[in-house]
Design an enzyme around this catalytic site. Structure first.
Site, PDB file in Angstrom:
ATOM      1  N   SER A 107       0.827  -1.213   0.000  1.00 41.73           N
ATOM      2  CA  SER A 107       0.000   0.000   0.000  1.00 41.73           C
ATOM      3  C   SER A 107       0.861   1.262   0.000  1.00 41.73           C
ATOM      4  O   SER A 107       1.951   1.278   0.589  1.00 41.73           O
ATOM      5  CB  SER A 107      -0.876  -0.001   1.261  1.00 41.73           C
ATOM      6  OG  SER A 107      -1.424   1.283   1.489  1.00 41.73           O
ATOM      7  N   TYR A 130      -2.270   5.467  -4.187  1.00 44.53           N
ATOM      8  CA  TYR A 130      -3.287   6.485  -3.887  1.00 44.53           C
ATOM      9  C   TYR A 130      -2.798   7.753  -4.557  1.00 44.53           C
ATOM     10  O   TYR A 130      -1.607   8.090  -4.469  1.00 44.53           O
ATOM     11  CB  TYR A 130      -3.376   6.751  -2.380  1.00 44.53           C
ATOM     12  CG  TYR A 130      -4.231   5.760  -1.617  1.00 44.53           C
ATOM     13  CD1 TYR A 130      -5.508   5.421  -2.056  1.00 44.53           C
ATOM     14  CD2 TYR A 130      -3.773   5.208  -0.427  1.00 44.53           C
ATOM     15  CE1 TYR A 130      -6.298   4.528  -1.332  1.00 44.53           C
ATOM     16  CE2 TYR A 130      -4.562   4.311   0.300  1.00 44.53           C
ATOM     17  CZ  TYR A 130      -5.817   3.982  -0.164  1.00 44.53           C
ATOM     18  OH  TYR A 130      -6.593   3.117   0.550  1.00 44.53           O
ATOM     19  N   THR A 156      -6.008   2.571  -6.766  1.00 42.32           N
ATOM     20  CA  THR A 156      -7.238   2.485  -5.974  1.00 42.32           C
ATOM     21  C   THR A 156      -8.158   3.653  -6.318  1.00 42.32           C
ATOM     22  O   THR A 156      -7.769   4.820  -6.206  1.00 42.32           O
ATOM     23  CB  THR A 156      -6.906   2.459  -4.472  1.00 42.32           C
ATOM     24  OG1 THR A 156      -6.158   1.267  -4.224  1.00 42.32           O
ATOM     25  CG2 THR A 156      -8.167   2.444  -3.617  1.00 42.32           C
ATOM     26  N   LYS A 252      -8.576  -0.765  -8.931  1.00 40.85           N
ATOM     27  CA  LYS A 252      -9.204  -1.421  -7.775  1.00 40.85           C
ATOM     28  C   LYS A 252     -10.316  -0.555  -7.190  1.00 40.85           C
ATOM     29  O   LYS A 252     -10.122   0.648  -7.012  1.00 40.85           O
ATOM     30  CB  LYS A 252      -8.126  -1.659  -6.707  1.00 40.85           C
ATOM     31  CG  LYS A 252      -8.620  -2.156  -5.373  1.00 40.85           C
ATOM     32  CD  LYS A 252      -7.437  -2.504  -4.479  1.00 40.85           C
ATOM     33  CE  LYS A 252      -7.871  -3.021  -3.138  1.00 40.85           C
ATOM     34  NZ  LYS A 252      -8.338  -1.970  -2.233  1.00 40.85           N
ATOM     35  N   HIS A 276     -13.613  -1.867  -0.983  1.00 39.30           N
ATOM     36  CA  HIS A 276     -12.588  -1.517   0.000  1.00 39.30           C
ATOM     37  C   HIS A 276     -12.827  -2.256   1.324  1.00 39.30           C
ATOM     38  O   HIS A 276     -12.619  -1.724   2.412  1.00 39.30           O
ATOM     39  CB  HIS A 276     -12.579   0.002   0.231  1.00 39.30           C
ATOM     40  CG  HIS A 276     -11.215   0.581   0.475  1.00 39.30           C
ATOM     41  ND1 HIS A 276     -10.498   1.242  -0.482  1.00 39.30           N
ATOM     42  CD2 HIS A 276     -10.433   0.597   1.588  1.00 39.30           C
ATOM     43  CE1 HIS A 276      -9.342   1.652   0.027  1.00 39.30           C
ATOM     44  NE2 HIS A 276      -9.282   1.266   1.276  1.00 39.30           N
TER      45      HIS A 276
END
Ligand SMILES: Cc1cc2nc3c(=O)[nH]c(=O)nc-3n(C[C@H](O)[C@H](O)[C@H](O)COP(=O)(O)O)c2cc1C
Length: 381
Positions: A107, A130, A156, A252, A276
């Site tokens: 992440s 992100y 994402t 995603k 999520h």
């Protein structure tokens, strides 16, 4: 170890070993948590077809996800603050995934950095992006993932603004934890966690700290992260991200057939049907319930993965039967990590593999490639 038979056992052990604020961070959904619960419970509404007297020898769960060979169709999902479930959590989970032959996704909001994970792995991992307002930071992050030879970028799409998780606010969650009496008590009652945490210097968001402008200490890091998620991110941005990245791209957070069609038009390599883990739009349908219509809409145009609520090998098989080429697990590996570190992540993967293998055989199948909707039972009533 021998009494750990299912993911729920790892969850119970993690609850005993991880300070409450971090255990709760994993075990929570947004608002009423209705979508979080539905993700799990909707799997149990799907029934499998029992088939008998077929040769079940020589079974294999091997397949591919975005063209990469995997020992079973399960990847580790990107999860923020994983290094707070267990010291150096991302590095340990990445190693466990590598040894098991499944993809690990790091992440953006990880504790261990891209470079930390590279330093302890041999094969490429996936990196989740992100998109922040600070585009220089984002470009640099993409370049760092490229330099690390990550083999996929997972963009994402469902977190431009944060769904509220009540438990995190009540617990006063932060990384590293604040040293209030409540937090000190929570940590003091988890001595194993504390001991491991004292052995590492990795206790903050290392993909960000030292890389983003103006982020020099913890106070500025906290301010930066809360204001940086870009509310203006749109489908148009996918193009420059794809260009800058130049490799395999996975989008995603798709839960709607129209969005799936838009995602397929971007030229991405795969989508993840996901809400999520029930942490964003509370009241949305479960991922598994939305999978069939997304497969009907774009199944012939783009590879489809799914996450949310997978707690067993049976769940993975059901997702594959409904058209997912692969799946991701979030909490199951986090519980393993919190319970036992790297061996716990391996244990979570082993549990799922064994369940999937046995269930596939009892459905009369020997290869994951042979799994389709015909292994599912119709409602008999
Ligand atoms: C503790 C936690 C942190 C997460 N952090 C991220 C993240 O940083 N980026 C992301 O794309 N998804 C994140 N997710 C969502 C997961 O990638 C995944 O979609 C979800 O966990 C799947 O549901 P499951 O936990 O029921 O398997 C997070 C989920 C959890 C539980």
């Amino acid at each position: 170890m021998s009494t750990i038979l299912e993911i729920a056992d790892l969850k119970a052990l993690a609850k005993r070993r991880v300070p409450k604020l971090f255990f709760d961070y994993a075990d929570s959904g947004s608002y009423t948590e209705s979508t979080y619960r539905a993700n799990e419970s909707d799997f149990s509404r799907i029934k499998l077809r029992q088939r008998v007297l077929v040769d079940m020898s020589g079974r294999s769960l091997e397949t591919t996800m975005i063209g990469e060979k995997v020992s079973m169709p399960v990847a580790l999902a990107p999860t923020g603050l994983t290094g707070m479930q267990h010291a150096d959590g991302e590095m340990l989970a990445a190693q466990a995934a590598e040894e098991f032959g499944v993809p690990f996704t790091l992440s953006t909001m990880s504790i261990c950095s891209i470079e930390d994970v590279v330093s302890v792995t041999k094969k490429p991992f996936w990196f989740q992006l992100y998109v922040m307002r600070d585009r220089d930071f984002v470009m640099n992050l993409i370049d760092r993932a490229k330099a690390a030879k990550c083999s996929a970028l997972v963009l994402t799409a469902d977190l431009q603004i944060l769904g509220q998780r009540h438990k995190d606010l009540r617990n006063g969650l932060s990384a590293p934890p604040k040293l209030t009496p409540k937090h000190l008590y929570q940590m003091a009652t988890r001595p194993r966690w504390c001991w491991n945490m004292l052995q590492t210097s990795r206790r903050t968001f290392r993909n960000i700290h030292g890389h983003a402008k103006g982020v020099t200490d913890l106070a500025s890091l906290n301010a930066w992260t809360t204001e940086q998620f870009d509310p203006q991110l749109s489908w148009k941005d996918v193009e420059w991200i794809r260009e800058r990245w130049g490799g395999k791209l996975i989008i995603k957070g798709i839960l709607d057939a129209e969005d799936a069609t838009l995602a397929a038009q971007t030229g991405a390599d795969a989508i993840v049907v996901s809400n999520h883990g029930g942490r964003q739009l509370d009241g949305a349908h479960s991922s598994i319930s939305m999978l069939p219509r997304i497969v009907d809409a774009v199944g012939d145009k783009i590879e489809i993965h799914l996450d949310g609520g997978i707690r067993s090998g049976q769940d993975v098989l059901k997702a594959v039967a409904l058209g997912a080429k692969g799946t991701f697990i979030g909490r199951p590996f986090l519980y393993g990590l919190g319970a036992m570190g790297k061996p716990g992540v391996t244990k979570a993967l082993e549990i799922i593999r064994k369940e999937m293998d046995t269930t596939m055989a009892l459905c009369g199948k020997r290869r994951i490639e042979d799994i389709d909707r015909r292994i599912l039972a119709e409602n008999p009533y």
